[in-house]
Enzyme design. Structure first.
Site, PDB file in Angstrom:
ATOM      1  N   SER A 134      -1.972  -1.243  -1.188  1.00  0.00           N
ATOM      2  CA  SER A 134      -0.704  -0.986  -0.486  1.00  0.00           C
ATOM      3  C   SER A 134      -0.665  -1.464   0.953  1.00  0.00           C
ATOM      4  O   SER A 134       0.391  -1.402   1.585  1.00  0.00           O
ATOM      5  CB  SER A 134      -0.371   0.499  -0.541  1.00  0.00           C
ATOM      6  OG  SER A 134      -0.089   0.855  -1.870  1.00  0.00           O
ATOM      7  N   LYS A 171       2.016  -3.895   1.550  1.00  0.00           N
ATOM      8  CA  LYS A 171       3.426  -3.515   1.649  1.00  0.00           C
ATOM      9  C   LYS A 171       3.970  -3.660   3.072  1.00  0.00           C
ATOM     10  O   LYS A 171       5.169  -3.850   3.260  1.00  0.00           O
ATOM     11  CB  LYS A 171       3.617  -2.107   1.091  1.00  0.00           C
ATOM     12  CG  LYS A 171       3.265  -2.060  -0.409  1.00  0.00           C
ATOM     13  CD  LYS A 171       3.130  -0.657  -0.975  1.00  0.00           C
ATOM     14  CE  LYS A 171       2.650  -0.730  -2.432  1.00  0.00           C
ATOM     15  NZ  LYS A 171       2.373   0.599  -3.002  1.00  0.00           N
ATOM     16  N   TYR A 220       4.241  -7.073  -8.497  1.00  0.00           N
ATOM     17  CA  TYR A 220       3.670  -5.897  -7.809  1.00  0.00           C
ATOM     18  C   TYR A 220       2.170  -5.778  -8.084  1.00  0.00           C
ATOM     19  O   TYR A 220       1.369  -5.602  -7.154  1.00  0.00           O
ATOM     20  CB  TYR A 220       4.403  -4.630  -8.260  1.00  0.00           C
ATOM     21  CG  TYR A 220       3.817  -3.369  -7.675  1.00  0.00           C
ATOM     22  CD1 TYR A 220       4.107  -2.994  -6.356  1.00  0.00           C
ATOM     23  CD2 TYR A 220       2.975  -2.540  -8.415  1.00  0.00           C
ATOM     24  CE1 TYR A 220       3.565  -1.843  -5.807  1.00  0.00           C
ATOM     25  CE2 TYR A 220       2.427  -1.389  -7.870  1.00  0.00           C
ATOM     26  CZ  TYR A 220       2.735  -1.045  -6.563  1.00  0.00           C
ATOM     27  OH  TYR A 220       2.176   0.089  -6.024  1.00  0.00           O
ATOM     28  N   TYR A 248       1.630   7.737   3.593  1.00  0.00           N
ATOM     29  CA  TYR A 248       2.231   8.640   2.596  1.00  0.00           C
ATOM     30  C   TYR A 248       2.358  10.072   3.102  1.00  0.00           C
ATOM     31  O   TYR A 248       2.771  10.293   4.231  1.00  0.00           O
ATOM     32  CB  TYR A 248       1.439   8.584   1.274  1.00  0.00           C
ATOM     33  CG  TYR A 248       1.070   7.191   0.909  1.00  0.00           C
ATOM     34  CD1 TYR A 248       2.069   6.263   0.617  1.00  0.00           C
ATOM     35  CD2 TYR A 248      -0.237   6.753   0.914  1.00  0.00           C
ATOM     36  CE1 TYR A 248       1.749   4.956   0.309  1.00  0.00           C
ATOM     37  CE2 TYR A 248      -0.569   5.451   0.607  1.00  0.00           C
ATOM     38  CZ  TYR A 248       0.430   4.560   0.314  1.00  0.00           C
ATOM     39  OH  TYR A 248       0.114   3.278   0.026  1.00  0.00           O
ATOM     40  N   VAL A 253      -5.102   2.056  -1.669  1.00  0.00           N
ATOM     41  CA  VAL A 253      -6.109   2.783  -2.456  1.00  0.00           C
ATOM     42  C   VAL A 253      -7.379   1.963  -2.716  1.00  0.00           C
ATOM     43  O   VAL A 253      -8.327   2.468  -3.312  1.00  0.00           O
ATOM     44  CB  VAL A 253      -5.563   3.344  -3.789  1.00  0.00           C
ATOM     45  CG1 VAL A 253      -4.564   4.455  -3.557  1.00  0.00           C
ATOM     46  CG2 VAL A 253      -4.988   2.248  -4.663  1.00  0.00           C
TER      47      VAL A 253
HETATM   48  N1  GLN Z   1      -1.601  -0.488  -6.900  1.00  0.00           N
HETATM   49  C1  GLN Z   1      -1.574   0.871  -6.456  1.00  0.00           C
HETATM   50  C2  GLN Z   1      -0.623   1.664  -7.319  1.00  0.00           C
HETATM   51  O1  GLN Z   1       0.297   1.110  -7.777  1.00  0.00           O
HETATM   52  C3  GLN Z   1      -1.155   0.916  -5.008  1.00  0.00           C
HETATM   53  C4  GLN Z   1      -1.123   2.306  -4.441  1.00  0.00           C
HETATM   54  C5  GLN Z   1      -1.698   2.421  -3.072  1.00  0.00           C
HETATM   55  O2  GLN Z   1      -2.449   1.594  -2.593  1.00  0.00           O
HETATM   56  N2  GLN Z   1      -1.404   3.521  -2.432  1.00  0.00           N
HETATM   57  O3  GLN Z   1      -0.780   2.834  -7.556  1.00  0.00           O
END
Ligand code: GLN
Length: 307
Positions: free
Chosen positions: A67, A70, A192, A243, A261
């Site tokens: 993420s 993003k 994605y 988050y 993550v």
């Molecule tokens: N690819 C992970 C997911 O879709 C990304 C989530 C993250 O990094 N917080 O759950």
């Protein structure tokens, strides 16, 4: 201002002090390819506005940025599309898990912010419509800014995400049912999963993010974002980038930050540079335990927070 030697010594100290905190976390296990990563990795890199790059530990080892990507997609969409994005996605902290289904239903398919998974799917949908190739546009940008032409998707991680992507598929289908997706669900999900599977090192990421510390100016001096747009991205990173731990992250670190993550966190030091950490063991909210620890210690030692 800390000198060159001081900065390198500081990163070395932080690597030694923070890495053991990984023992308090757990690697992401809902994506099998990420569960296989050695939790003992720790890297930290600092790219400064004057073109210097410092690093310690595994700062040159590529990892799955997840993420963290993003923050870059938000920049690429805002650069092309400006404010109209905010009709399709909010900009309030979610207070919920990054992959919450229930919040999306309550809010009628308008994700709370662009950094939770549903919001990131909107970014990809919009970038697909604007550019025809969301992943390709992002990859080209990351290669140019990092100076690393080898930046690419790890196909094994992408396949692992796709085969365990039911929750993201549910989010995408729900948004489609609300009329908030312009492209086919399968296409958006494919971009994605591949985007989350891009691998960069802490050093690559720190360089690639410099435009966020430089009021929207790219490495070649051209302008990606207006000063005001760069400010807005950093603001959303501060309030939503980690988050439902964004409050705690702001409290401890005092910088805009975006986590993933895979265990990476990119933090913006406005007008100074970008600090990037990687340690795969996560806290229950999905943020790197040793990574947050290192960032907390960095701003405590240097005073380089935004407050
Ligand atoms: N690819 C992970 C997911 O879709 C990304 C989530 C993250 O990094 N917080 O759950």
């Amino acid at each position: 201002m800390l000198g060159v030697m001081d900065l390198q010594a500081l990163l070395d100290d932080l690597a030694a002090e923070a890495a053991p905190f990984a023992a308090h976390g757990k690697v992401a296990d809902y994506i099998p390819a990420l569960a296989a990563v050695d939790p003992a990795h720790f890297g930290i890199a600092l790219a400064t506005m004057d073109g210097q790059l410092y690093g310690s530990g595994d700062w040159q080892t590529p990892f799955s940025i997840q993420s963290v990507s993003k923050a870059f997609s938000l920049a690429l969409v805002l650069a092309r599309d400006g404010e109209s994005l905010w009709r399709r996605v909010g900009r309030e902290p979610s207070g919920s898990a990054f992959n919450s289904l229930v919040q999306l239903e309550y809010e009628k398919g308008i994700p709370r912010n662009p950094f939770i998974n549903a919001g990131a799917l909107i970014l990809i949908d919009r970038l697909l419509s604007l550019s025809g190739d969301s992943l390709g546009t992002l990859r080209t940008f990351l290669r140019a800014e990092s100076g690393n032409a080898n930046v690419d998707v790890d196909p094994e991680v992408a396949a692992s995400e796709a085969s365990h992507g039911h929750r993201n598929a549910a989010l995408a289908h729900f948004m489609a049912s609300c009329g908030n997706l312009g492209n086919p669900v399968e296409t958006v999900l494919d971009h994605y999963f591949r985007q989350c599977s891009l691998t960069l090192s802490c050093g690559d990421l720190a360089k690639a993010g410099l435009f966020l510390a430089n009021h929207g100016l790219r490495a070649d001096g051209s302008r990606l974002l207006t000063r005001s747009e760069a400010k807005r991205i950093n603001s959303v990173m501060l309030t939503c980038g980690t988050y439902d731990a964004a409050g705690d992250f702001a409290y401890r670190v005092g910088l805009p930050g975006k986590s993933g993550v895979g265990g990476g966190i990119l933090a913006v030091l406005p007008e100074r540079g970008i600090l990037c950490v990687w340690s795969p063991a996560l806290d229950p909210k999905g943020n790197s335990v040793a990574g947050v620890e290192a960032l907390d210690r960095f701003t405590t030692r240097t005073g380089w927070s935004i407050f």
